[in-house]
Motif scaffolding. Structure first.
Motif, PDB file in Angstrom:
ATOM      1  N   SER A 170       0.812  -1.219   0.000  1.00 16.30           N
ATOM      2  CA  SER A 170       0.000   0.000   0.000  1.00 16.30           C
ATOM      3  C   SER A 170       0.843   1.265   0.000  1.00 16.30           C
ATOM      4  CB  SER A 170      -0.949   0.014   1.202  1.00 16.30           C
ATOM      5  OG  SER A 170      -0.253   0.260   2.403  1.00 16.30           O
TER       6      SER A 170
ATOM      7  N   ARG B  89      -2.184  12.330   3.792  1.00  8.89           N
ATOM      8  CA  ARG B  89      -2.060  11.811   2.428  1.00  8.89           C
ATOM      9  C   ARG B  89      -1.677  10.333   2.440  1.00  8.89           C
ATOM     10  NH1 ARG B  89       1.778  10.667  -0.878  1.00  8.89           N
ATOM     11  NH2 ARG B  89       3.459  11.732   0.207  1.00  8.89           N
TER      12      ARG B  89
ATOM     13  N   GLU C  19      -3.885   7.286   0.922  1.00  9.14           N
ATOM     14  CA  GLU C  19      -3.278   6.366  -0.047  1.00  9.14           C
ATOM     15  C   GLU C  19      -3.421   4.919   0.410  1.00  9.14           C
ATOM     16  OE1 GLU C  19       1.312   5.554  -1.487  1.00  9.14           O
ATOM     17  OE2 GLU C  19       0.724   7.613  -1.024  1.00  9.14           O
ATOM     18  N   ARG C  20      -3.160   4.676   1.671  1.00 14.07           N
ATOM     19  CA  ARG C  20      -3.273   3.336   2.220  1.00 14.07           C
ATOM     20  C   ARG C  20      -4.725   2.852   2.203  1.00 14.07           C
ATOM     21  NH1 ARG C  20      -1.884  -0.921   4.637  1.00 14.07           N
ATOM     22  NH2 ARG C  20      -2.579  -1.558   6.697  1.00 14.07           N
TER      23      ARG C  20
ATOM     24  N   HIS D  45      -5.787   1.755  -1.187  1.00 15.49           N
ATOM     25  CA  HIS D  45      -5.230   0.440  -1.517  1.00 15.49           C
ATOM     26  C   HIS D  45      -6.049  -0.668  -0.845  1.00 15.49           C
ATOM     27  CE1 HIS D  45      -2.055  -2.361  -2.714  1.00 15.49           C
ATOM     28  NE2 HIS D  45      -2.260  -2.936  -1.547  1.00 15.49           N
TER      29      HIS D  45
END
Length: 142
Positions: free
Chosen positions: A28, A125, A129-130, A133
């Motif tokens: 991720s 951020r 992002e994680r 994923h």
């Protein structure tokens, strides 16, 4: 405190398990070349387990070790820094089933560190992002 909320088209157990999977974690955050290693080599974390993260942020290599201090599958777990760059860091992961096979995943991170004004948007951020994923992985599972 940073809070990121993501609605995922999967059961809470699926999302919970993905969040604790070290291979998924590393994938991720591939952009920062993050790795996650446990002392015992296990792939999925449980209560009391420690994991050491190593990643490149702001052009420097960082190392942080966290311990899972709360584990209430599939609704909640908490990891807290035991060693690393922050004065303190606590990350609470919450999972709420919404019906129709959907789960609301909430990440709440609190930390104390120098340069918090710069770190807060950066960490937000990374959490977004994680979460994206995890959402993609969970929703493509049968």
């Amino acid at each position: 405190m940073i809070e990121v909320v993501t609605v995922i088209g999967a059961a809470a157990t699926t999302v919970f398990d993905l969040e604790l999977d070290m291979d998924v974690h590393s994938a991720s955050l591939a952009g920062s070349r993050e790795t996650a290693a446990t002392a015992g080599g296990q792939r999925r974390l449980g209560l009391g387990d420690e994991v050491t993260f190593r990643a490149r942020h702001f052009g420097l290599w960082w190392r942080m070790t966290s311990r899972v201090t709360v584990y209430e599958r599939p609704w909640r777990f908490v990891d807290e820094q035991t060693r690393g760059p922050f004065r303190e860091m606590r990350h609470e992961h919450l999972f709420e089933e919404l019906g129709d096979g959907r789960t609301r995943m909430t990440d709440r991170m609190s930390f104390r560190a120098p340069m918090a004004v710069v770190l807060t948007p950066y960490l937000r951020r990374l959490l977004i992002e994680r979460a994206a994923h995890i959402k993609a992985r969970a929703e493509r599972r049968p």
